[in-house]
Design a protein around this motif. Sequence first.
Motif, mmCIF file in Angstrom:
data_model
loop_
_atom_site.group_PDB
_atom_site.id
_atom_site.type_symbol
_atom_site.label_atom_id
_atom_site.label_comp_id
_atom_site.label_asym_id
_atom_site.label_seq_id
_atom_site.Cartn_x
_atom_site.Cartn_y
_atom_site.Cartn_z
ATOM 1 N N ASP A 121 31.946 54.401 50.556
ATOM 2 C CA ASP A 121 30.905 53.446 50.917
ATOM 3 C C ASP A 121 30.254 52.811 49.691
ATOM 4 N N ARG A 122 30.217 53.514 48.568
ATOM 5 C CA ARG A 122 29.733 52.879 47.328
ATOM 6 C C ARG A 122 30.640 51.720 46.932
ATOM 7 N N ILE A 123 31.934 51.946 47.070
ATOM 8 C CA ILE A 123 32.888 50.866 46.759
ATOM 9 C C ILE A 123 32.695 49.699 47.725
ATOM 10 N N ALA A 124 32.539 50.011 49.016
ATOM 11 C CA ALA A 124 32.309 48.952 50.005
ATOM 12 C C ALA A 124 31.031 48.178 49.692
ATOM 13 N N LEU A 125 29.996 48.884 49.256
ATOM 14 C CA LEU A 125 28.739 48.234 48.880
ATOM 15 C C LEU A 125 28.967 47.247 47.741
ATOM 16 N N LEU A 126 29.674 47.674 46.695
ATOM 17 C CA LEU A 126 29.936 46.797 45.554
ATOM 18 C C LEU A 126 30.779 45.592 45.975
ATOM 19 N N LEU A 127 31.759 45.825 46.846
ATOM 20 C CA LEU A 127 32.596 44.713 47.311
ATOM 21 C C LEU A 127 31.764 43.663 48.034
ATOM 22 N N ASP A 128 30.883 44.102 48.904
ATOM 23 C CA ASP A 128 30.100 43.125 49.660
ATOM 24 C C ASP A 128 29.001 42.489 48.817
ATOM 25 N N LEU A 129 28.469 43.213 47.842
ATOM 26 C CA LEU A 129 27.551 42.569 46.898
ATOM 27 C C LEU A 129 28.277 41.461 46.134
ATOM 28 N N GLY A 130 29.523 41.726 45.760
ATOM 29 C CA GLY A 130 30.322 40.690 45.104
ATOM 30 C C GLY A 130 30.606 39.522 46.022
ATOM 31 N N ARG A 145 30.828 42.788 39.798
ATOM 32 C CA ARG A 145 30.735 43.731 40.921
ATOM 33 C C ARG A 145 32.126 44.181 41.350
ATOM 34 N N PHE A 146 33.058 43.251 41.414
ATOM 35 C CA PHE A 146 34.413 43.600 41.837
ATOM 36 C C PHE A 146 35.092 44.494 40.798
ATOM 37 N N LEU A 147 34.854 44.227 39.520
ATOM 38 C CA LEU A 147 35.422 45.077 38.480
ATOM 39 C C LEU A 147 34.858 46.488 38.574
ATOM 40 N N ALA A 153 37.011 52.816 42.410
ATOM 41 C CA ALA A 153 38.120 53.137 43.302
ATOM 42 C C ALA A 153 39.244 53.846 42.556
ATOM 43 N N ARG A 154 39.526 53.390 41.340
ATOM 44 C CA ARG A 154 40.582 54.037 40.557
ATOM 45 C C ARG A 154 40.217 55.479 40.235
ATOM 46 N N ARG A 155 38.962 55.694 39.817
ATOM 47 C CA ARG A 155 38.525 57.057 39.488
ATOM 48 C C ARG A 155 38.553 57.961 40.716
ATOM 49 N N ALA A 156 38.227 57.401 41.880
ATOM 50 C CA ALA A 156 38.177 58.196 43.110
ATOM 51 C C ALA A 156 39.542 58.332 43.777
ATOM 52 N N GLY A 157 40.549 57.628 43.250
ATOM 53 C CA GLY A 157 41.893 57.729 43.818
ATOM 54 C C GLY A 157 42.132 56.870 45.038
ATOM 55 N N TYR A 158 41.295 55.848 45.248
ATOM 56 C CA TYR A 158 41.468 54.935 46.390
ATOM 57 C C TYR A 158 42.273 53.719 45.930
ATOM 58 N N VAL A 159 43.597 53.853 45.954
ATOM 59 C CA VAL A 159 44.469 52.813 45.424
ATOM 60 C C VAL A 159 44.304 51.506 46.206
ATOM 61 N N GLU A 160 44.213 51.617 47.535
ATOM 62 C CA GLU A 160 44.109 50.411 48.352
ATOM 63 C C GLU A 160 42.806 49.662 48.064
ATOM 64 N N LEU A 161 41.711 50.411 47.885
ATOM 65 C CA LEU A 161 40.436 49.771 47.573
ATOM 66 C C LEU A 161 40.439 49.182 46.167
ATOM 67 N N GLU A 162 41.143 49.817 45.252
ATOM 68 C CA GLU A 162 41.275 49.238 43.907
ATOM 69 C C GLU A 162 41.959 47.880 43.982
ATOM 70 N N ALA A 163 43.041 47.809 44.768
ATOM 71 C CA ALA A 163 43.744 46.530 44.915
ATOM 72 C C ALA A 163 42.854 45.497 45.581
ATOM 73 N N ARG A 164 42.101 45.901 46.618
ATOM 74 C CA ARG A 164 41.202 44.973 47.303
ATOM 75 C C ARG A 164 40.153 44.427 46.343
ATOM 76 N N ALA A 165 39.549 45.309 45.549
ATOM 77 C CA ALA A 165 38.518 44.868 44.613
ATOM 78 C C ALA A 165 39.097 43.927 43.563
ATOM 79 N N ALA A 166 40.283 44.255 43.060
ATOM 80 C CA ALA A 166 40.912 43.397 42.049
ATOM 81 C C ALA A 166 41.260 42.028 42.632
ATOM 82 N N LEU A 167 41.744 42.003 43.870
ATOM 83 C CA LEU A 167 42.039 40.728 44.535
ATOM 84 C C LEU A 167 40.773 39.895 44.709
#
Length: 298
Positions: A121-130, A145-147, A153-167
């Motif tokens: 949810d922290r990652i989701a928060l940053l994504l939506d703030l971005g 914010r996306f970076l 996401a990378r540190r937490a091992g969420y590969v799919e969320l890392e890709a989403r944030a980078a996109l």
Amino acid sequence: MLLALPPMAFASGFEAAQRAARDGELQSAIALYKDVIDASASSSQRSLALLGLADAYRLQGRNKAALETLKLVEASSVSTELRAATQVRLGGVYYALGLYDAAELALAEAGGREEDLTDHDRIALLLDLGNVAVERGRFDRAVDRFLEAALLARRAGYVELEARAALNGVRAKLDGKDLRDVETDLERIASIIASVGTSHTGRDLLIALGDAYRRAIVEFQFPQAWANLALRAFDTALDGATDLATLGYANGLKGRLYEDLGRHGEALALTRTAIFHAQQINATEQLYRWEWQAGRIL
């Protein structure tokens, strides 16, 4: 802090609903979550299942249904962890509905409860703030914010969320007309998505990647050869897909690419297919988008 799992009597149905959502069987997930809600024995169980139901609606693009569901949780007397998780989701839904002031308020409340949020949810928060920052024209802030989300996401091992944030970071760069490293970024993102495979989320990422290639070609005269990369991404997402929301978005955005390439007959056929899929799940926001696109092509 992690949200507590429900008691064993509740867990099997809840876990079955989660599994269906992860597998992209969203209609099944929605039905299972509704069964779990009906069988819940406490307000915390009911709220947890409602959050899952809202997430499934969001994956279908049914943001109004997600909002109504989240309002039920917000109106309940729930734990601080559930309250924080609800505000993150409300921020995302308000953003998707174009209600940016409401999104900022919900995300600000969630940010004030960050210690109660899971890493997801922290990652989701940053994504939506971005996302909201992009709509406000604050493109540099959005990229930051996306970076930050991608690194977490990378540190937490969420590969799919890392890709989403980078996109999302690439899209923010395109919106801000900052073309630095876009080609390198997309190459790296494509590699990450390839490692995800064709899960439900993997298909969604492929669709977003294809549309990023399309935008780079149309808006900034990147190589026309990238059209083949976009088509490959859309076709890979479509291959074997059964989820109607995924089929709608993949066909609709592939149709948009063909429209941009001047292939109007194929564009219209694909757009009509997208309309058909959106109608089947009553995804009104998606339906409006494809009907508008069909009218433009005609």
